[in-house]
Design a protein around this motif. Structure first.
Motif, PDB file in Angstrom:
ATOM      1  N   HIS A  58      34.771 -17.245 -40.352  1.00 55.14           N
ATOM      2  CA  HIS A  58      33.620 -16.349 -40.427  1.00 55.14           C
ATOM      3  C   HIS A  58      33.455 -15.610 -39.111  1.00 55.14           C
ATOM      4  O   HIS A  58      34.190 -15.850 -38.136  1.00 55.14           O
ATOM      5  CB  HIS A  58      32.348 -17.142 -40.752  1.00 55.14           C
ATOM      6  CG  HIS A  58      32.037 -18.231 -39.769  1.00 55.14           C
ATOM      7  ND1 HIS A  58      32.691 -19.462 -39.750  1.00 55.14           N
ATOM      8  CD2 HIS A  58      31.136 -18.294 -38.744  1.00 55.14           C
ATOM      9  CE1 HIS A  58      32.213 -20.214 -38.772  1.00 55.14           C
ATOM     10  NE2 HIS A  58      31.278 -19.526 -38.142  1.00 55.14           N
ATOM     11  N   ARG A 112      37.299 -14.238 -53.361  1.00 54.74           N
ATOM     12  CA  ARG A 112      35.910 -14.384 -53.802  1.00 54.74           C
ATOM     13  C   ARG A 112      35.764 -14.171 -55.304  1.00 54.74           C
ATOM     14  O   ARG A 112      35.072 -14.943 -55.992  1.00 54.74           O
ATOM     15  CB  ARG A 112      35.026 -13.388 -53.049  1.00 54.74           C
ATOM     16  CG  ARG A 112      33.546 -13.431 -53.454  1.00 54.74           C
ATOM     17  CD  ARG A 112      32.775 -12.302 -52.822  1.00 54.74           C
ATOM     18  NE  ARG A 112      33.278 -10.996 -53.257  1.00 54.74           N
ATOM     19  CZ  ARG A 112      32.913  -9.831 -52.718  1.00 54.74           C
ATOM     20  NH1 ARG A 112      32.052  -9.809 -51.718  1.00 54.74           N
ATOM     21  NH2 ARG A 112      33.414  -8.697 -53.173  1.00 54.74           N
ATOM     22  N   TYR A 161      23.296 -16.740 -39.390  1.00 51.88           N
ATOM     23  CA  TYR A 161      24.042 -15.560 -39.810  1.00 51.88           C
ATOM     24  C   TYR A 161      25.541 -15.750 -39.616  1.00 51.88           C
ATOM     25  O   TYR A 161      26.177 -15.096 -38.805  1.00 51.88           O
ATOM     26  CB  TYR A 161      23.525 -14.341 -39.049  1.00 51.88           C
ATOM     27  CG  TYR A 161      22.024 -14.227 -39.149  1.00 51.88           C
ATOM     28  CD1 TYR A 161      21.417 -13.803 -40.333  1.00 51.88           C
ATOM     29  CD2 TYR A 161      21.220 -14.593 -38.085  1.00 51.88           C
ATOM     30  CE1 TYR A 161      20.044 -13.728 -40.438  1.00 51.88           C
ATOM     31  CE2 TYR A 161      19.837 -14.512 -38.176  1.00 51.88           C
ATOM     32  CZ  TYR A 161      19.252 -14.088 -39.363  1.00 51.88           C
ATOM     33  OH  TYR A 161      17.896 -14.028 -39.460  1.00 51.88           O
ATOM     34  N   LEU A 163      28.827 -15.006 -41.310  1.00 48.03           N
ATOM     35  CA  LEU A 163      29.323 -14.077 -42.328  1.00 48.03           C
ATOM     36  C   LEU A 163      30.753 -14.493 -42.679  1.00 48.03           C
ATOM     37  O   LEU A 163      31.695 -14.255 -41.929  1.00 48.03           O
ATOM     38  CB  LEU A 163      29.275 -12.645 -41.791  1.00 48.03           C
ATOM     39  CG  LEU A 163      27.929 -12.237 -41.172  1.00 48.03           C
ATOM     40  CD1 LEU A 163      28.014 -10.814 -40.609  1.00 48.03           C
ATOM     41  CD2 LEU A 163      26.799 -12.359 -42.190  1.00 48.03           C
ATOM     42  N   PRO A 179      29.099 -19.352 -51.793  1.00 47.90           N
ATOM     43  CA  PRO A 179      29.019 -17.926 -51.432  1.00 47.90           C
ATOM     44  C   PRO A 179      29.815 -17.609 -50.162  1.00 47.90           C
ATOM     45  O   PRO A 179      29.849 -18.406 -49.211  1.00 47.90           O
ATOM     46  CB  PRO A 179      27.524 -17.693 -51.203  1.00 47.90           C
ATOM     47  CG  PRO A 179      26.834 -18.804 -51.914  1.00 47.90           C
ATOM     48  CD  PRO A 179      27.774 -19.973 -51.833  1.00 47.90           C
ATOM     49  N   HIS A 181      30.607 -13.836 -47.709  1.00 47.54           N
ATOM     50  CA  HIS A 181      29.880 -12.600 -47.389  1.00 47.54           C
ATOM     51  C   HIS A 181      30.870 -11.539 -46.933  1.00 47.54           C
ATOM     52  O   HIS A 181      30.795 -11.036 -45.810  1.00 47.54           O
ATOM     53  CB  HIS A 181      28.836 -12.871 -46.312  1.00 47.54           C
ATOM     54  CG  HIS A 181      28.140 -14.190 -46.469  1.00 47.54           C
ATOM     55  ND1 HIS A 181      28.550 -15.322 -45.790  1.00 47.54           N
ATOM     56  CD2 HIS A 181      27.098 -14.557 -47.254  1.00 47.54           C
ATOM     57  CE1 HIS A 181      27.772 -16.330 -46.135  1.00 47.54           C
ATOM     58  NE2 HIS A 181      26.883 -15.907 -47.017  1.00 47.54           N
ATOM     59  N   GLU A 183      31.660  -8.390 -47.516  1.00 52.18           N
ATOM     60  CA  GLU A 183      31.319  -7.042 -47.052  1.00 52.18           C
ATOM     61  C   GLU A 183      30.586  -7.090 -45.713  1.00 52.18           C
ATOM     62  O   GLU A 183      30.881  -6.301 -44.807  1.00 52.18           O
ATOM     63  CB  GLU A 183      30.494  -6.306 -48.112  1.00 52.18           C
ATOM     64  CG  GLU A 183      31.184  -6.181 -49.457  1.00 52.18           C
ATOM     65  CD  GLU A 183      32.614  -5.654 -49.339  1.00 52.18           C
ATOM     66  OE1 GLU A 183      32.876  -4.757 -48.511  1.00 52.18           O
ATOM     67  OE2 GLU A 183      33.482  -6.141 -50.091  1.00 52.18           O
ATOM     68  N   HIS A 184      29.619  -7.987 -45.579  1.00 47.31           N
ATOM     69  CA  HIS A 184      28.950  -8.162 -44.282  1.00 47.31           C
ATOM     70  C   HIS A 184      29.971  -8.508 -43.198  1.00 47.31           C
ATOM     71  O   HIS A 184      29.921  -7.982 -42.077  1.00 47.31           O
ATOM     72  CB  HIS A 184      27.917  -9.287 -44.359  1.00 47.31           C
ATOM     73  CG  HIS A 184      26.605  -8.902 -44.953  1.00 47.31           C
ATOM     74  ND1 HIS A 184      25.855  -7.841 -44.502  1.00 47.31           N
ATOM     75  CD2 HIS A 184      25.888  -9.464 -45.960  1.00 47.31           C
ATOM     76  CE1 HIS A 184      24.737  -7.761 -45.198  1.00 47.31           C
ATOM     77  NE2 HIS A 184      24.735  -8.727 -46.105  1.00 47.31           N
TER      78      HIS A 184
END
Length: 305
Positions: A58, A112, A161, A163, A179, A181, A183-184
């Motif tokens: 991440h 994903r 946070y 991501l 989950p 993330h 795109e973030h």
């Protein structure tokens, strides 16, 4: 976190953030208070993957994205200090020099949406998780701890946070894929943290700042974009190491050895044992570190520059 106020017979626990809000300059120092208000800006915590698996790969939001999207006034820069590791264990950090970012993005989306495994090492570098190595993780840098490590995470205070590019297709209690993330994460990916420079800039060699008979203080990690730095004091003999907050708080953690006695000039002394963390408020000023036991002791110290 809470702070016990009073003696052993009649202690009251108060929220640490309440004490910071009431006495910000005494706790953090005037300069830190001016920059961060009453938000204490540094945290220490542990990431334990012993008998477990790899953490997700991440990144954390870069400064503008952090404020515009998540409403936090400063970014989540981090460092990893390896308490337990080994040459056969891994830390994921930074992009490979030959990484195709567009292909990385496509395959992360596929993982994903279709639960297709992603060969993350095609895109993200891997370093040996040698004990007592520090890795700098500025916001936007892909990273994660591999299996079999205990990491002392020394970080900016935000912690919500992460991501995720990829989480190994793990499933939650509801038997759906956890989950991520994507795109973030790719909005914040720093594509300049790549290739051989990662091993030099983010895996820095210790530099001695000051030393005396039986001790030395080393700089382990410092980057222009990170507002804090990480140092290490090594006590190899029974000597007192003099230190001074100089108007800015220190956070200490014993990463090797029995521990130290933290001895302010005008305040009660405190014994800090292995793996414990202690805040030395800015108002303390001069203090000494005295080694406990007869083996070398290493103490990590973080401070705002």
């Amino acid at each position: 976190s809470g702070v016990l106020v009073g003696d052993a017979a009649a202690a009251v626990e108060l929220p640490f953030q309440l004490i910071v809000a009431v006495h910000p300059e005494q706790i953090m120092g005037a300069g830190v208070h001016e920059t961060f208000g009453t938000s204490f800006p540094v945290r220490f915590d542990y990431l334990d993957t012993l008998d477990g698996g790899n953490l997700s790969v991440h990144c954390h939001p870069r400064p503008g994205y952090m404020s515009d999207v998540f409403g936090w006034p400063y970014p989540q820069h981090e460092t990893y200090y390896l308490m337990v590791g080994g040459e056969e264990h891994k830390v994921f950090l930074g992009l490979r020099g030959d990484a195709d970012v567009a292909e990385f993005h496509r395959l992360a989306q596929q993982a994903r949406e279709e639960a297709v495994p992603l060969e993350i090492e095609r895109f993200v570098q891997v370093f040996p998780a040698a004990a007592h190595q520090l890795f700098c993780v500025p916001a936007g840098t892909p990273h994660g701890s591999g299996a079999g490590n205990v990491v002392l995470e020394i970080s900016a205070t935000p912690y919500l946070y992460s991501l995720r590019f990829y989480d190994w297709l793990r499933r939650g209690a509801d038997d759906t894929q956890r989950p991520v993330h994507v795109e973030h994460a790719f909005e914040n990916l720093n594509t300049e943290r790549t290739g051989a420079a990662v091993g030099v800039e983010l895996k820095q060699a210790p530099r001695t700042l000051r030393a005396g008979d039986g001790w030395r203080e080393e700089l382990l990690g410092s980057l222009p974009e990170m507002f804090f730095e990480v140092r290490r004091i090594v006590l190899s003999d029974d000597v007192a190491v003099e230190d001074d907050t100089l108007g800015r708080f220190h956070v200490l953690n014993v990463v090797e050895g029995a521990g130290v006695e933290v001895a302010p000039v005008d305040a009660p002394h405190h014994v800090l044992a292995f793996a414990e963390t202690l805040l030395v408020p800015a108002a303390v000023g001069p203090y000494r570190l005295n080694r406990l036991g007869d083996q070398p002791v290493r103490v990590v110290k973080a401070l705002v520059r």
